[in-house]
Design a protein around this motif. Structure first.
Motif, PDB file in Angstrom:
ATOM      1  N   GLY A  14       0.822  -1.196   0.000  1.00 49.78           N
ATOM      2  CA  GLY A  14       0.000   0.000   0.000  1.00 49.78           C
ATOM      3  C   GLY A  14       0.858   1.249   0.000  1.00 49.78           C
ATOM      4  O   GLY A  14       1.937   1.290   0.601  1.00 49.78           O
ATOM      5  N   SER A  15       0.406   2.278  -0.674  1.00 49.93           N
ATOM      6  CA  SER A  15       1.131   3.540  -0.748  1.00 49.93           C
ATOM      7  C   SER A  15       0.118   4.672  -0.737  1.00 49.93           C
ATOM      8  O   SER A  15      -0.950   4.562  -1.371  1.00 49.93           O
ATOM      9  CB  SER A  15       1.997   3.599  -2.002  1.00 49.93           C
ATOM     10  N   ALA A  16       0.430   5.746  -0.019  1.00 51.03           N
ATOM     11  CA  ALA A  16      -0.494   6.881   0.068  1.00 51.03           C
ATOM     12  C   ALA A  16       0.294   8.168   0.213  1.00 51.03           C
ATOM     13  O   ALA A  16       1.395   8.195   0.784  1.00 51.03           O
ATOM     14  CB  ALA A  16      -1.458   6.706   1.241  1.00 51.03           C
ATOM     15  N   VAL A  17      -0.276   9.248  -0.301  1.00 50.47           N
ATOM     16  CA  VAL A  17       0.305  10.582  -0.176  1.00 50.47           C
ATOM     17  C   VAL A  17      -0.793  11.534   0.278  1.00 50.47           C
ATOM     18  O   VAL A  17      -1.951  11.416  -0.172  1.00 50.47           O
ATOM     19  CB  VAL A  17       0.943  11.047  -1.504  1.00 50.47           C
ATOM     20  N   ARG A  18      -0.425  12.431   1.178  1.00 50.23           N
ATOM     21  CA  ARG A  18      -1.407  13.388   1.690  1.00 50.23           C
ATOM     22  C   ARG A  18      -0.748  14.753   1.801  1.00 50.23           C
ATOM     23  O   ARG A  18       0.347  14.898   2.348  1.00 50.23           O
ATOM     24  CB  ARG A  18      -1.942  12.951   3.054  1.00 50.23           C
ATOM     25  N   PHE A  19      -1.455  15.767   1.294  1.00 51.41           N
ATOM     26  CA  PHE A  19      -1.034  17.161   1.391  1.00 51.41           C
ATOM     27  C   PHE A  19      -2.046  17.897   2.261  1.00 51.41           C
ATOM     28  O   PHE A  19      -3.260  17.699   2.112  1.00 51.41           O
ATOM     29  CB  PHE A  19      -0.953  17.823   0.018  1.00 51.41           C
ATOM     30  N   SER A  20      -1.521  18.747   3.146  1.00 47.00           N
ATOM     31  CA  SER A  20      -2.398  19.479   4.061  1.00 47.00           C
ATOM     32  C   SER A  20      -1.953  20.937   4.140  1.00 47.00           C
ATOM     33  O   SER A  20      -0.745  21.236   4.141  1.00 47.00           O
ATOM     34  CB  SER A  20      -2.368  18.843   5.453  1.00 47.00           C
ATOM     35  N   TYR A  21      -2.938  21.818   4.233  1.00 49.63           N
ATOM     36  CA  TYR A  21      -2.666  23.255   4.346  1.00 49.63           C
ATOM     37  C   TYR A  21      -3.552  23.800   5.468  1.00 49.63           C
ATOM     38  O   TYR A  21      -4.780  23.651   5.429  1.00 49.63           O
ATOM     39  CB  TYR A  21      -2.968  23.976   3.038  1.00 49.63           C
ATOM     40  N   THR A  22      -2.909  24.436   6.470  1.00 46.78           N
ATOM     41  CA  THR A  22      -3.639  24.995   7.608  1.00 46.78           C
ATOM     42  C   THR A  22      -3.413  26.498   7.647  1.00 46.78           C
ATOM     43  O   THR A  22      -2.260  26.965   7.556  1.00 46.78           O
ATOM     44  CB  THR A  22      -3.170  24.362   8.934  1.00 46.78           C
ATOM     45  N   GLN A  23      -4.517  27.240   7.787  1.00 44.45           N
ATOM     46  CA  GLN A  23      -4.424  28.699   7.742  1.00 44.45           C
ATOM     47  C   GLN A  23      -5.300  29.323   8.826  1.00 44.45           C
ATOM     48  O   GLN A  23      -6.520  29.123   8.844  1.00 44.45           O
ATOM     49  CB  GLN A  23      -4.890  29.216   6.374  1.00 44.45           C
ATOM     50  N   PRO A  24      -4.667  30.089   9.784  1.00 42.32           N
ATOM     51  CA  PRO A  24      -5.504  30.840  10.733  1.00 42.32           C
ATOM     52  C   PRO A  24      -6.143  32.040  10.025  1.00 42.32           C
ATOM     53  O   PRO A  24      -5.493  32.714   9.225  1.00 42.32           O
ATOM     54  CB  PRO A  24      -4.512  31.279  11.814  1.00 42.32           C
ATOM     55  N   LEU A  25      -7.409  32.289  10.339  1.00 43.52           N
ATOM     56  CA  LEU A  25      -8.144  33.364   9.668  1.00 43.52           C
ATOM     57  C   LEU A  25      -8.408  34.566  10.562  1.00 43.52           C
ATOM     58  O   LEU A  25      -8.681  35.655  10.046  1.00 43.52           O
ATOM     59  CB  LEU A  25      -9.479  32.816   9.129  1.00 43.52           C
ATOM     60  N   LEU A  26      -8.343  34.425  11.874  1.00 44.32           N
ATOM     61  CA  LEU A  26      -8.548  35.547  12.795  1.00 44.32           C
ATOM     62  C   LEU A  26      -7.295  35.739  13.644  1.00 44.32           C
ATOM     63  O   LEU A  26      -6.371  36.426  13.238  1.00 44.32           O
ATOM     64  CB  LEU A  26      -9.790  35.297  13.647  1.00 44.32           C
ATOM     65  N   ALA A  27      -7.247  35.135  14.831  1.00 48.97           N
ATOM     66  CA  ALA A  27      -6.048  35.217  15.673  1.00 48.97           C
ATOM     67  C   ALA A  27      -4.886  34.535  14.968  1.00 48.97           C
ATOM     68  O   ALA A  27      -5.005  33.398  14.507  1.00 48.97           O
ATOM     69  CB  ALA A  27      -6.305  34.571  17.028  1.00 48.97           C
ATOM     70  N   GLY A  28      -3.756  35.222  14.889  1.00 53.65           N
ATOM     71  CA  GLY A  28      -2.583  34.670  14.229  1.00 53.65           C
ATOM     72  C   GLY A  28      -2.504  34.967  12.751  1.00 53.65           C
ATOM     73  O   GLY A  28      -1.496  34.631  12.111  1.00 53.65           O
ATOM     74  N   TRP A  29      -3.535  35.582  12.175  1.00 53.47           N
ATOM     75  CA  TRP A  29      -3.490  35.919  10.750  1.00 53.47           C
ATOM     76  C   TRP A  29      -2.515  37.066  10.491  1.00 53.47           C
ATOM     77  O   TRP A  29      -1.645  36.981   9.635  1.00 53.47           O
ATOM     78  CB  TRP A  29      -4.886  36.282  10.256  1.00 53.47           C
TER      79      TRP A  29
END
Length: 532
Positions: free
Chosen positions: A170-185
């Motif tokens: 088995g093989s898998a790839v995962r891409f993730s993007y996290t973005q704060p929109l208020l505090a920390g923006w």
């Protein structure tokens, strides 16, 4: 018989006194130009040499050489030069937070367990699993975003008969993007640290420059202090010689009966006072030399620290014009401590941005994409119908036949303790801004006072030097007049030497006033550029 012996002794002392006086008079007259009174003054103020210390070498130093030596060897300056490098390391560490982080794992599992499923076809199930995983994540320097990528691989084999693929990959790839929109923006602590450390680096450079200038100022002051201490020793030596001569003359007069015994008490006390004054001058010289060596030596083992220093620089008058208002304006705008205070205010303002941004609720967006693939060996009726192996899993992965997308919003509204902490942090940041602004005003006032006082010191020391110059000229005239009186037989050796000593002392005062003026000029220049 006793009277004859006493008379012989008196005549011997009288002849000795006459010979001493005649010898000094003849020497003075021989050294005098034709038609003029003698001028026996071999000592020139400003050229005295330090006392001879057994076992040490005398090292002649100009002021420029002393400053160059201090810039190279001064220990406090060496420590100060390391501070910018220390901030550089901190800045590199803060910036490293935005570099990618790589991970890799390997897992191995081999298990045996009893089977209760007839479809498995075996009484004991054997499973062998291996995992090969890699990942990377990175914090972006824009708006607090974070990206990550994970690549997972596994191999499974079993002795059961109902496995679709055995072994399976088995093989898998995962891409993730996290973005704060208020505090920390707008800003967060990680990004703010790189900003504040960049400003701190500028402060370190300014502080180093101020340390260099202050070290040079200390070298200049201690250099002239050492020169003055050496000159003072010479003055006290001459005073002691004069006191001893006066004592010997009065002692002879008492012994031959031309003066009362009480007349020798004051000359004897004068000798004792002169000896104490010479000792005090030598102690002051040793202290001044140690203070000077501390600035130009790199330790007790340094050769210059074990030597005797002879400052050979001659104090030369250079009249400096003083424009106090212009100097105050330049210092308030550009002096090192005012610039440092402004940079600290800038840091406080940057910190305020962070604490203000963190008072907002937390709203974060997470988006992702993944793709999986599978491969292995397939049996049908005892025959291998598929044998794609691991490469089959990769081919299946890159074909994007098994893919998925995800998106998620996370909202957190702080309550209770969190709200209180955020508000307190923000109020404290506002207070720091107010303190920094008040400190800026106080620094401006201190600079104004310091530059004004330094400018007035230049003017006052120049006037004091002019007064000392006039006093020295008057002492010169008095000494010349007394020498003329001596050549005409209207004065004594003591009176001539006494006025010559006063003349030398006035020259020393004039030298001291000139040194004070030169130091005041240098200090006026320093306070316009750097603070303590």
């Amino acid at each position: 018989m006793i009277n004859a012996s006493r008379n012989a002794r008196i005549w011997t002392l009288a002849l000795a006194a006459t010979a001493m006086s005649a010898s000094l008079s003849a020497q003075q007259q021989a050294n005098a130009p034709a038609g003029q009174a003698q001028r026996a003054d071999p000592y020139v103020v400003g050229q005295a040499r330090p006392p001879v210390v057994e076992g040490t070498n005398v090292v002649d130093l100009t002021l420029e050489q002393a400053m160059a030596m201090a810039l190279e060897k001064n220990l406090e300056l060496k420590v100060a030069r390391m501070n910018p490098s220390g901030v550089d390391y901190q800045l590199q560490s803060a910036r490293a937070a935005f570099l990618p982080r790589y991970t890799a794992t390997y897992g191995y599992s081999n298990t045996l367990q009893p089977s209760n499923d007839i479809l498995q076809g075996v009484a004991t199930v054997s499973s062998l699993t291996q995992n090969f995983n890699a990942g990377a994540s990175m914090l972006l320097p824009w708006h607090g975003a974070n990206v990550s990528a994970n690549f997972t691989n596994n191999r499974n084999s079993t002795n059961t008969l109902n496995a679709r693929l055995n072994p399976s990959f088995g093989s898998a790839v995962r891409f993730s993007y996290t973005q704060p929109l208020l505090a920390g923006w707008h800003m967060d602590n990680t990004r703010n640290q790189t900003r504040t450390l960049s400003v701190t680096r500028q402060i370190a450079d300014i502080t180093l420059l101020a340390t260099i200038e202050n070290t040079k100022a200390s070298v200049r002051t201690n250099y002239w202090n050492l020169r003055s201490a050496i000159e003072q020793i010479e003055i006290q030596r001459r005073s002691l010689a004069l006191a001893r001569q006066f004592y010997e003359e009065n002692k002879i007069k008492v012994e031959i009966g031309t003066a009362a015994p009480i007349d020798i008490v004051q000359p004897e006390a004068q000798v004792l006072n002169a000896e104490q004054a010479l000792l005090a001058a030598e102690v002051s010289w040793r202290t001044a030399e140690l203070n000077f060596k501390r600035l130009i030596a790199n330790g007790p083992e340094d050769e210059i620290y074990r030597a005797t220093i002879n400052p050979i620089e001659q104090a030369v008058l250079a009249v400096q014009s003083v424009d106090i208002p212009a100097a105050v304006s330049a210092a308030v705008a550009n002096r090192s401590d005012i610039v440092t205070t402004k940079r600290n205010l800038e840091i406080s303002q940057l910190n305020l941005e962070v604490t203000k941004d963190l008072t907002k609720p937390n709203l974060g967006l997470t988006a992702g994409f993944n793709s999986t693939g599978q491969g292995g060996t397939r049996f049908s009726n005892g025959q291998i119908t598929e044998d794609s192996g691991y490469w089959g899993a990769l081919t299946n992965l890159t074909s994007l036949l098994n893919k998925g997308f995800s998106a998620q919003l996370d909202f957190t509204l702080p309550f209770g303790r969190d709200v209180t902490q955020n508000r307190v942090n923000y109020a404290r940041a506002v207070l720091q801004i107010d303190q920094a602004q008040a400190q800026l005003k106080a620094t401006e006032l201190n600079i104004t006072n310091e530059v004004t006082n330094a400018g007035l010191a230049v003017e006052n020391t120049y006037k004091l030097w002019q007064a000392a110059q006039k006093a020295r000229e008057a002492a010169d005239k008095s000494a010349e007049a007394e020498q003329t009186r001596f050549s005409l037989g209207m004065s004594t050796n003591y009176q001539v030497l006494d006025l010559q000593t006063r003349q030398t002392q006035q020259r020393l005062v004039e030298l001291g006033r000139l040194i004070n003026y030169l130091n005041a000029v240098a200090e006026f220049d320093r306070v316009q550029r750097v603070g303590r």
